[in-house]
Enzyme design. Structure first.
Site, mmCIF file in Angstrom:
data_model
loop_
_atom_site.group_PDB
_atom_site.id
_atom_site.type_symbol
_atom_site.label_atom_id
_atom_site.label_comp_id
_atom_site.label_asym_id
_atom_site.label_seq_id
_atom_site.Cartn_x
_atom_site.Cartn_y
_atom_site.Cartn_z
ATOM 1 N N CYS A 95 0.803 -1.225 0.000
ATOM 2 C CA CYS A 95 0.000 0.000 0.000
ATOM 3 C C CYS A 95 0.844 1.287 0.000
ATOM 4 O O CYS A 95 1.459 1.594 -1.012
ATOM 5 C CB CYS A 95 -1.001 -0.047 1.147
ATOM 6 S SG CYS A 95 -2.395 1.057 0.906
ATOM 7 N N ARG A 129 -12.716 6.138 -0.919
ATOM 8 C CA ARG A 129 -11.703 5.176 -0.513
ATOM 9 C C ARG A 129 -12.102 3.790 -0.999
ATOM 10 O O ARG A 129 -13.282 3.457 -1.075
ATOM 11 C CB ARG A 129 -11.546 5.151 1.016
ATOM 12 C CG ARG A 129 -10.983 6.432 1.580
ATOM 13 C CD ARG A 129 -10.493 6.230 2.999
ATOM 14 N NE ARG A 129 -9.284 5.441 3.066
ATOM 15 C CZ ARG A 129 -8.068 5.921 2.841
ATOM 16 N NH1 ARG A 129 -7.884 7.174 2.514
ATOM 17 N NH2 ARG A 129 -7.016 5.136 2.936
ATOM 18 N N HIS A 198 -3.311 -5.412 2.813
ATOM 19 C CA HIS A 198 -2.880 -5.517 4.212
ATOM 20 C C HIS A 198 -3.477 -6.813 4.738
ATOM 21 O O HIS A 198 -3.902 -7.663 3.994
ATOM 22 C CB HIS A 198 -3.470 -4.364 5.030
ATOM 23 C CG HIS A 198 -3.125 -3.010 4.546
ATOM 24 N ND1 HIS A 198 -1.962 -2.387 4.903
ATOM 25 C CD2 HIS A 198 -3.781 -2.133 3.753
ATOM 26 C CE1 HIS A 198 -1.930 -1.178 4.363
ATOM 27 N NE2 HIS A 198 -3.013 -0.999 3.653
#
Ligand code: GLN
Length: 250
Positions: A95, A129, A198
């Site tokens: 990320c 997002r 993640h």
């Protein structure tokens, strides 16, 4: 006895959603095979000497942390990172750590943070997002015993686009991946592996963890052939359960 030296860059600034779990997975799966593992944490102000390490790890961070470390990564460590990548050093970047290997990150407010340009890729923030569990497919992991499917969790506003020399790490089955547009997820260039996952990525995906350990040991020891199998019943159960829950039938 084989030894793996792992460098964790900016562990105090780039460590979202348990990204450190990737280091733990590399360490444990190597140690369970009797391989010695050393982990070195380097942050702001520390000198990065790539020849001391076999695998370099960068986790994710918010725009705020990415800005804090911009000067250090560009001025103090940048040329070493770029050179190490060209010399085939193994990197795993998640990320925010992935984004900073690229040319720049432009936040959704229009502020541009220039980055390393070690890989020909760039990132632009969007208002919406991209959040959720992901499933994607890595061709290079496919074998008789592995379908190449990887599970993870993403949360980013950045949309990343790849230049021609950089290949996607995988193909999105569920989730947004690099930009929510082209079904690409992550990036690969030489021995650099980047992902938006993640969650942490490696503990849920033991095949990928073993792939990286094997690559590092083959690069370091000419007599190393392969890792022996571990009992991955629990890891595979976690992996398969998430795939079923997130992707269902596909
Ligand atoms: N700040 C970046 C973004 O939102 C990276 C976030 C992260 O590492 N999860 O795109």
């Amino acid at each position: 006895m084989y030894t793996l030296n792992i460098c964790h860059l900016y562990p105090d600034l780039l460590n979202l959603y348990g990204d450190r779990g990737n280091i733990i997975a590399l360490r444990k799966r190597a140690e369970w095979r009797g391989i010695n593992v050393n982990v070195t944490n380097l942050s702001l102000g520390d000198q990065f000497t790539p020849e001391a390490y076999d695998i370099v790890f960068l986790g994710g961070g918010q725009d705020y942390e990415q800005e804090i470390l911009q000067e250090d990564v560009l001025v103090r460590k940048g040329s070493f990172i770029r050179e190490a990548i060209e010399q085939d050093k193994i990197f795993l970047c998640i990320c925010g750590g992935y984004q900073l290997l690229g040319k720049y990150y432009k936040t959704w407010e229009g502020k541009q943070i220039n980055y390393l340009g070690a890989l020909n890729l760039w990132t632009t923030g969007g208002r919406k997002r991209m959040i959720g569990n992901t499933v994607y497919e890595l061709d290079f992991l496919k074998s008789d015993s592995c379908d190449g499917k990887i599970v993870g969790f993403e949360n980013h506003s950045g949309r990343t686009y790849l230049g021609p020399e950089v290949k996607p790490l995988g193909k999105v089955i569920k989730g947004y991946g690099n930009n929510g547009e082209d079904l690409s997820e992550g990036a690969m260039y030489k021995n650099v592996f980047c992902s938006y996952s993640h969650g942490s990525l490696l503990p849920k995906n033991p095949t990928f963890t073993d792939y990286l350990i094997t690559l590092a040991l083959k690069q370091k020891y000419s007599d190393f052939v392969s890792l022996f199998k571990l009992d991955d019943e629990l890891e595979n159960l976690a992996h398969d359960t998430i795939i079923k829950r997130v992707a269902g039938k596909y």
